[in-house]
Design an enzyme around this catalytic site. Structure first.
Site, short mmCIF file in Angstrom:
data_model
loop_
_atom_site.label_atom_id
_atom_site.label_comp_id
_atom_site.label_asym_id
_atom_site.label_seq_id
_atom_site.Cartn_x
_atom_site.Cartn_y
_atom_site.Cartn_z
N GLU A 126 0.73 -1.11 -0.13
CA GLU A 126 -0.23 -0.03 0.03
C GLU A 126 0.78 1.30 -0.15
O GLU A 126 0.74 2.26 0.84
CB GLU A 126 -1.04 0.10 1.05
CG GLU A 126 -1.73 -1.15 1.04
CD GLU A 126 -3.05 -1.44 2.30
OE1 GLU A 126 -2.81 -0.70 3.06
OE2 GLU A 126 -4.04 -2.02 2.28
N ASP A 153 -8.35 -9.03 4.29
CA ASP A 153 -8.39 -8.03 5.29
C ASP A 153 -9.30 -7.89 6.23
O ASP A 153 -10.11 -6.92 6.31
CB ASP A 153 -8.12 -6.43 4.38
CG ASP A 153 -7.43 -5.21 5.06
OD1 ASP A 153 -6.98 -5.70 6.30
OD2 ASP A 153 -7.55 -4.22 4.38
N GLU A 175 -12.42 -1.62 12.32
CA GLU A 175 -12.10 -1.11 10.67
C GLU A 175 -13.65 -1.64 10.14
O GLU A 175 -14.32 -0.82 9.69
CB GLU A 175 -11.13 -1.45 10.18
CG GLU A 175 -10.95 -0.75 8.98
CD GLU A 175 -9.71 -0.99 8.27
OE1 GLU A 175 -8.72 -1.43 8.69
OE2 GLU A 175 -9.70 -0.74 7.06
O1 GCW Z 1 -6.89 -2.94 6.78
C1 GCW Z 1 -6.07 -2.11 6.11
C2 GCW Z 1 -6.54 -0.61 6.38
C3 GCW Z 1 -5.16 0.37 6.41
C4 GCW Z 1 -4.14 -0.36 7.28
C5 GCW Z 1 -3.74 -1.85 6.66
C6 GCW Z 1 -2.55 -2.44 7.15
C7 GCW Z 1 -2.19 0.36 8.45
O2 GCW Z 1 -7.38 -0.22 5.68
O3 GCW Z 1 -5.57 1.30 7.13
O4 GCW Z 1 -2.93 0.61 7.09
O5 GCW Z 1 -4.77 -2.72 6.43
O6 GCW Z 1 -2.75 -3.51 7.82
O7 GCW Z 1 -1.09 -2.25 6.86
#
Ligand code: GCW
Length: 675
Positions: free
Chosen positions: A282, A361, A389
């Site tokens: 990311e 995720d 989240e």
């Molecule tokens: O779940 C996702 C999130 C990001 C997060 C990423 C991760 C810290 O949307 O905000 O970044 O995972 O785990 O690195």
């Protein structure tokens, strides 16, 4: 004379009281109740020599046990005595009854500390417990990861600003951090990561200079509660901070820059635990930039930290976040295994891979990551998300312990049988370098977690990670008993809201593990096609005929093959794939009949209608508890339940209408679906 502790049942019933003595605006969560005694009682601490942790015990005892004094004699109401390391390890404890009250045995000050909180819990929240009561943690590293930024914001935080930082300064409220450490230690947490794994420019400089003095202060406060401090580092720090041309892990000057940097960190913070690294993910930099692999990157840092006993926690959340939605072959779920499984056995023994519970995720329902059980020669940490989240933003109630327990108990079927919780310990070459981490859910809100009931997730995470045998129900009840003064019946009602809340949230948001029908970027509220034509690799592929992602070897992306043979066949074959994981693995027609006997479309309608009804029931239960709750908690959740209701209704109506329009199949029960 009969010791007061000998009459503990009576004490429990009569003498628990909510107290204001722990002044200030903070909610002390599950540590609010004092065990009150009519007489002055004493404790004895065989501490050999004073340590920061034994000082903590001295400060804590009068907070937990009213009118208690330290005594010089082991013949005290509570005696802390040396215990057997072979049986208890370095953190375990054993509580036995004595003539005068109790003795807490342990081989270390940290064990005394856990024993102290353990006794307090036994006296305030647990029903009949036989003595001696022995408790040894099931995992070595029990960690909370903060995604806190230096500007005070928290990535995916839903409880206010960071307790550590404020407008690009260290907040410096050591008392607040101490209170937090206390909460964590009381449930057995022994490691904290204090900054976001996405390391922005300002935090990249945490590894040098003045920041280290401030980090040292935090680390000292945490250490007094047996908690180790970790920092997230930016893989490109040699460029940003060190002014080098590259961060190539095989470049000698990069390695020596890290060596020098780590050396200075340890000069400042001698018991510093190590680094956490999110690389090549990311937008974060990593070894791929230089054509190197993840073992090159992790091992280079591990060599720098090794001489000081430091460890490198390297995250496996690595995937291409710029995927083409029109390329149906590419599958984000495959990424972690594709990248890390081939590297098994190539990491130094002070590297730990940190693996999210599922392959994508933190969705409310995902299969377990196929890396568990497949990695056989690598230290590993399982990563959960405590902050909500994708699970309701601490507005909707979602007690996550049932889900975590499911993951930990999941049999990977590598070999005869190997559960995830066993794999963590047994497949890690250095067992003390394995464990479980959770992304934290606290902030500056007065009750720490925004939602009062979300405290149960922090509490439950600690308890479960320490003791895998506890049930999600038992943990919920413990938390309720420690947090409110309710009759057993009411306690049961409140605990039942918690223990059913995951299935309710799942019911109205995520049918059959389809996932990601939420609003992009914020991840709350419904937006069914929000991610469908985007770069993030999370698609449901709903069309007029069916829905779901085909991940089979036969006709799909072959993700199923990443599991052990037994799990592979189970998931690959439509007839054996569990209903709740169906749409993660298969694309099926709406008329496909589930094991439950329902069609997929009817399941979607039913769960969405039911989800709303269950939230309505929660509202009624909450109202029925009104007179037994403190006003603040009552109002806090009342307001959230209104939000949750609105959310559930909008999910229900949009999802039902969407799938009705796609499929043209009406609800067999004739309920209202907007056309
Ligand atoms: O779940 C996702 C999130 C990001 C997060 C990423 C991760 C810290 O949307 O905000 O970044 O995972 O785990 O690195």
């Amino acid at each position: 004379m009969e010791s007061i502790f000998m009459r503990k049942r009576r004490i429990r019933n009569e003498a628990l009281w909510r107290t204001e003595i722990m002044h200030g605006r903070r909610d002390f969560c599950w540590l609010t109740k004092q065990v009150q005694n009519k007489n002055i009682i004493t404790y004895y601490l065989d501490d050999g020599k004073k340590t920061a942790v034994t000082e903590t015990i001295e400060r804590e005892m009068p907070l937990l046990f009213k009118e208690i004094r330290r005594s010089g004699s082991p013949d005290a109401s509570i005696a802390f005595l040396p215990g057997d390391e072979a049986a208890l390890g370095t953190e375990g404890y054993r509580i036995g009854e004595t003539e005068a009250g109790y003795k807490i045995e342990s081989a270390s000050p940290a064990g005394y500390l856990y024993g102290m909180y353990g006794l307090h819990r036994l006296l305030t929240a647990q029903n009949e417990t036989g003595f001696p009561y022995e408790s040894v943690p099931d995992q070595s590293i029990r960690m909370i990861d903060h995604w806190d930024n230096f500007d005070g914001s928290i990535e995916r935080g839903y409880a206010g600003e960071s307790i550590f930082y404020d407008h690009n300064t260290f907040r410096g409220d050591m008392e607040l951090i101490r209170q937090y450490a206390r909460l964590l230690a009381s449930v057995g947490i022994n490691a904290v990561l204090i900054n976001n794994v996405n390391v922005h420019r300002a935090e990249t400089f945490f590894v040098t200079g003045e920041a280290l003095t401030e980090i040292r202060k935090i680390s000292d406060v945490l250490a007094a509660y047996g908690i180790k401090t970790y920092l997230s580092v930016n893989f490109a720090a040699p460029i940003t901070v060190g002014q080098l041309k590259s961060a190539d892990p095989l470049e000698p000057e990069v390695a020596s820059w890290w060596e020098e940097t780590v050396k200075r960190i340890y000069e400042e913070i001698p018991d510093f635990a190590g680094f956490v690294v999110k690389a090549d993910s990311e937008g974060e930099p990593g070894p791929f930039t230089y054509g190197r692999n993840h073992d090159d990157g992790a091992n280079m840092l591990a060599r720098a930290a090794g001489p000081y006993g430091g460890v490198i926690i390297w995250r496996c959340f690595v995937y291409d976040c710029a995927q083409d939605w029109w390329n149906r072959e590419a599958d984000r779920a495959r990424a972690a295994y594709d990248i890390f499984e081939p590297l098994d056995g190539r990491f130094l023994d002070n590297v730990i891979l940190q693996i999210k519970n599922g392959p994508i995720d933190f969705q409310i329902r995902e299969p377990v990551s196929p890396l568990f059980g497949a990695l056989k020669k690598t230290n590993q940490i399982l990563e959960f998300q405590i902050t909500q989240e994708y699970t309701g933003h601490q507005r909707d109630i979602c007690y996550l312990v049932p889900m975590w327990k499911e993951t930990m108990d999941f049999d990977t079927k590598h070999g005869k049988s190997l559960t995830v919780k066993e794999a963590l310990r047994e497949n890690s070459p250095v067992r003390r370098r394995s464990g479980i981490a959770g992304v934290g859910n606290v902030g500056m809100d007065a009750n720490w977690t925004g939602s009062k009931l979300a405290q149960a997730n922090l509490y439950g995470f600690g308890r479960l990670v320490w003791n895998h045998e506890l049930s999600a129900e038992a943990i919920a009840e413990e938390w309720v008993r420690q947090s409110f003064c309710l009759t057993e019946e009411k306690c049961g009602k409140l605990a039942a809201i918690l223990t059913t809340s995951r299935e309710v949230y799942e019911a109205y948001t995520c049918p059959l593990s389809v996932g990601f029908m939420c609003k992009p970027s914020i991840h709350y509220g419904v937006d069914i096609d929000g991610y469908e034509y985007d770069r993030w690799g999370t698609y449901h592929y709903a069309d007029r005929d069916g829905v779901g992602r085909d991940r089979t070897v036969k006709t799909g992306t072959s993700y199923t093959r990443q599991y052990s043979d037994a799990r592979f066949s189970e998931y690959e074959d439509l007839s054996s794939c569990p209903d709740e994981l169906l749409l993660f693995f298969h694309h099926v027609p709406y008329t496909h009949v589930l094991h439950s006997g329902k069609t997929v479309i009817q399941h979607i309608y039913d769960t969405h209608f039911e989800g709303v009804e269950r939230v309505r029931e929660y509202q009624a239960v909450w109202e029925s508890l009104k007179d037994s709750l403190d006003e603040e908690s009552y109002l806090n959740m009342k307001e959230r339940l209104v939000w949750q209701m609105e959310n559930a209704v909008s999910w229900r109506d949009q999802v039902n209408t969407y799938f009705y329009r796609k499929s043209g199949i009406p609800d067999e029960k004739g309920r209202k679906i907007y056309q």
